[in-house]
Design a protein around this motif. Structure first.
Motif, PDB file in Angstrom:
ATOM      1  N   GLY A  39     -46.134 -43.701  -5.623  1.00 21.14           N
ATOM      2  CA  GLY A  39     -45.903 -42.396  -6.231  1.00 21.14           C
ATOM      3  C   GLY A  39     -46.079 -42.456  -7.737  1.00 21.14           C
ATOM      4  N   GLY A  40     -45.946 -41.316  -8.387  1.00 14.08           N
ATOM      5  CA  GLY A  40     -46.115 -41.249  -9.822  1.00 14.08           C
ATOM      6  C   GLY A  40     -45.017 -41.980 -10.584  1.00 14.08           C
ATOM      7  N   THR A  41     -43.813 -42.030 -10.012  1.00 13.30           N
ATOM      8  CA  THR A  41     -42.696 -42.660 -10.709  1.00 13.30           C
ATOM      9  C   THR A  41     -42.234 -43.956 -10.049  1.00 13.30           C
ATOM     10  OG1 THR A  41     -41.125 -41.304  -9.468  1.00 13.30           O
ATOM     11  CG2 THR A  41     -41.830 -40.483 -11.619  1.00 13.30           C
ATOM     12  N   LYS A  42     -42.434 -44.099  -8.742  1.00 18.53           N
ATOM     13  CA  LYS A  42     -41.999 -45.352  -8.104  1.00 18.53           C
ATOM     14  C   LYS A  42     -42.927 -45.741  -6.953  1.00 18.53           C
ATOM     15  CE  LYS A  42     -38.574 -43.248  -4.981  1.00 18.53           C
ATOM     16  NZ  LYS A  42     -39.294 -43.319  -3.724  1.00 18.53           N
ATOM     17  N   ILE A  43     -42.901 -47.026  -6.654  1.00 19.42           N
ATOM     18  CA  ILE A  43     -43.620 -47.560  -5.501  1.00 19.42           C
ATOM     19  C   ILE A  43     -42.573 -47.985  -4.482  1.00 19.42           C
ATOM     20  CG2 ILE A  43     -45.202 -49.324  -4.636  1.00 19.42           C
ATOM     21  CD1 ILE A  43     -46.371 -49.513  -7.463  1.00 19.42           C
ATOM     22  N   THR A  84     -43.183 -47.278 -11.077  1.00 16.50           N
ATOM     23  CA  THR A  84     -44.640 -47.404 -11.168  1.00 16.50           C
ATOM     24  C   THR A  84     -45.032 -47.641 -12.623  1.00 16.50           C
ATOM     25  OG1 THR A  84     -44.741 -45.771  -9.391  1.00 16.50           O
ATOM     26  CG2 THR A  84     -46.812 -46.311 -10.469  1.00 16.50           C
ATOM     27  N   LEU A  85     -45.840 -48.671 -12.859  1.00 20.14           N
ATOM     28  CA  LEU A  85     -46.157 -49.065 -14.239  1.00 20.14           C
ATOM     29  C   LEU A  85     -47.483 -48.495 -14.730  1.00 20.14           C
ATOM     30  CD1 LEU A  85     -45.001 -52.796 -14.044  1.00 20.14           C
ATOM     31  CD2 LEU A  85     -43.718 -50.802 -14.839  1.00 20.14           C
ATOM     32  N   GLY A  86     -48.068 -47.570 -13.980  1.00 22.97           N
ATOM     33  CA  GLY A  86     -49.333 -46.978 -14.406  1.00 22.97           C
ATOM     34  C   GLY A  86     -49.841 -46.078 -13.310  1.00 22.97           C
ATOM     35  N   SER A  87     -51.105 -45.740 -13.384  1.00 19.82           N
ATOM     36  CA  SER A  87     -51.690 -44.941 -12.309  1.00 19.82           C
ATOM     37  C   SER A  87     -53.118 -45.421 -12.079  1.00 19.82           C
ATOM     38  CB  SER A  87     -51.658 -43.452 -12.650  1.00 19.82           C
ATOM     39  OG  SER A  87     -52.309 -43.229 -13.879  1.00 19.82           O
ATOM     40  N   GLY A  88     -53.613 -45.128 -10.880  1.00 21.30           N
ATOM     41  CA  GLY A  88     -54.977 -45.512 -10.557  1.00 21.30           C
ATOM     42  C   GLY A  88     -55.201 -47.015 -10.695  1.00 21.30           C
ATOM     43  N   ARG A  89     -56.257 -47.393 -11.426  1.00 21.51           N
ATOM     44  CA  ARG A  89     -56.634 -48.805 -11.564  1.00 21.51           C
ATOM     45  C   ARG A  89     -55.533 -49.655 -12.191  1.00 21.51           C
ATOM     46  NH1 ARG A  89     -60.218 -45.305 -11.371  1.00 21.51           N
ATOM     47  NH2 ARG A  89     -62.323 -45.597 -10.554  1.00 21.51           N
ATOM     48  N   GLN A  90     -54.644 -48.991 -12.980  1.00 20.66           N
ATOM     49  CA  GLN A  90     -53.577 -49.739 -13.657  1.00 20.66           C
ATOM     50  C   GLN A  90     -52.534 -50.289 -12.691  1.00 20.66           C
ATOM     51  OE1 GLN A  90     -52.301 -46.491 -15.999  1.00 20.66           O
ATOM     52  NE2 GLN A  90     -53.856 -46.740 -17.582  1.00 20.66           N
TER      53      GLN A  90
END
Ligand SMILES: [Zn+2]
Length: 306
Positions: free
Chosen positions: A11-15, A34-40
């Motif tokens: 998710g945008g804030t947590k995995i 979550t430490l980033g989004s997409g490729r991050q």
């Protein structure tokens, strides 16, 4: 020690993650910011998988992501966050993981619908509509025992059903989307229009309706009527055994009451007299459970694609 299936919901804030059993039960559930989004997030996801692998012989990983996933390639084709677009997450992860580990990627809301279809308290029949009413509106569709993904992976994006032609501008760029009339944001706007001019207007009007304020009840009932309008359109196509309401607002008992009231007034095409509405039952782990189970089905060659 038998092999295990791991599910992750990014998710945008947590995995969220966990080992998912054949019966949909979750062991060793975990959640991490979550430490980033997409490729991050690729390195972070690989690290989470490795942590489980130190304790269990993982052979299958299911990932739920916030975007549409092309059912032919596994590449993310549509996402509100541009960082996800064009990402082949399974391919990227295999630079970190042994090729013997099967990785499957699916849309998060679709995975949640699949979990409710397979393991939810109100599972019934082989077609199901999950409507997730939170700040926005989303959900997933299971038709004839298969998750609907569509041609490009954008199938089941029910929040952008064009409910009112030429209506309110939506974040997706279109106009009159269902989400604009039936969501937490929509309730908040309707409450402000009715004079609840605070940052918590949506919550305030729900509470006032609960306490018997008839004006507040009318506003909440209006949003519930828009929600049911969209459900009726989808019901005409899908004819599901049940419709499940998820999300913070969708599972709120008072809002659920207003939705039931609106549904009781709705006219359905025979032979349906009414469509049973229930709260979704798997909560925040639905994406983890669905992603793992969809991955397991994919390894068995069992069709889950409509
Ligand atoms: Zn839209």
């Amino acid at each position: 020690m038998s092999s295990a299936t791991l599910g992750l919901d990014i998710g945008g804030t947590k995995i969220a993650s966990g080992l998912v059993g054949l019966d949909g039960t979750v062991a060793e559930a975990d959640a991490t910011p979550t430490l980033g989004s997409g490729r991050q997030v690729v390195d972070q996801v690989a690290e989470i998988i490795d942590t489980y692998r130190t304790r269990h012989p993982i052979d299958t990983v299911g990932l739920a992501v916030p975007g549409g996933v092309d059912p032919r390639t596994g590449i993310i084709t549509a996402a509100p966050n541009l960082a996800w677009l064009g990402l082949d997450l399974a391919d990227r992860l295999h630079t970190h993981l042994p090729s013997s580990i099967f990785v499957h990627v699916d849309n998060d809301a679709g995975a949640a619908a699949w979990a409710e279809h397979r393991f939810g308290r109100h599972r019934d029949g082989d077609s199901l509509l999950l409507v997730t009413v939170g700040t926005g509106l989303g959900g997933g569709v299971v038709a004839n025992g298969a998750l609907v993904r569509g041609f490009t992976g954008a199938g089941g994006e029910i929040g952008h059903l064009p409910l009112l032609p030429g209506g309110r501008t939506c974040e997706c760029g279109s106009h009159g989307c269902w989400e604009q009339y039936a969501s937490g944001q929509a309730l908040h706007r309707a409450a402000q229009a009715a004079g609840w001019d605070t940052a918590t207007a949506g919550y305030d009007i729900l509470r006032a309706a609960h306490q018997g304020d008839s004006e507040a009840a009318d506003v909440v009932a209006g949003v519930a009527a828009h929600l049911v309008h969209g459900i009726m359109i989808l019901t005409a196509i899908l004819d599901p055994a049940r419709v499940l309401l998820g999300g913070g607002l969708g599972t709120d008992p008072l809002f659920h009451f207003f939705v039931q009231e609106a549904a009781a007034q709705a006219e359905l095409t025979p032979p349906r007299a009414r469509v049973p509405l229930h709260p979704a039952s798997l909560g925040v782990m639905a994406g983890v459970i669905g992603a793992a189970d969809l991955a397991r089905h994919a390894t068995c060659g069992i069709a889950t694609r409509a």
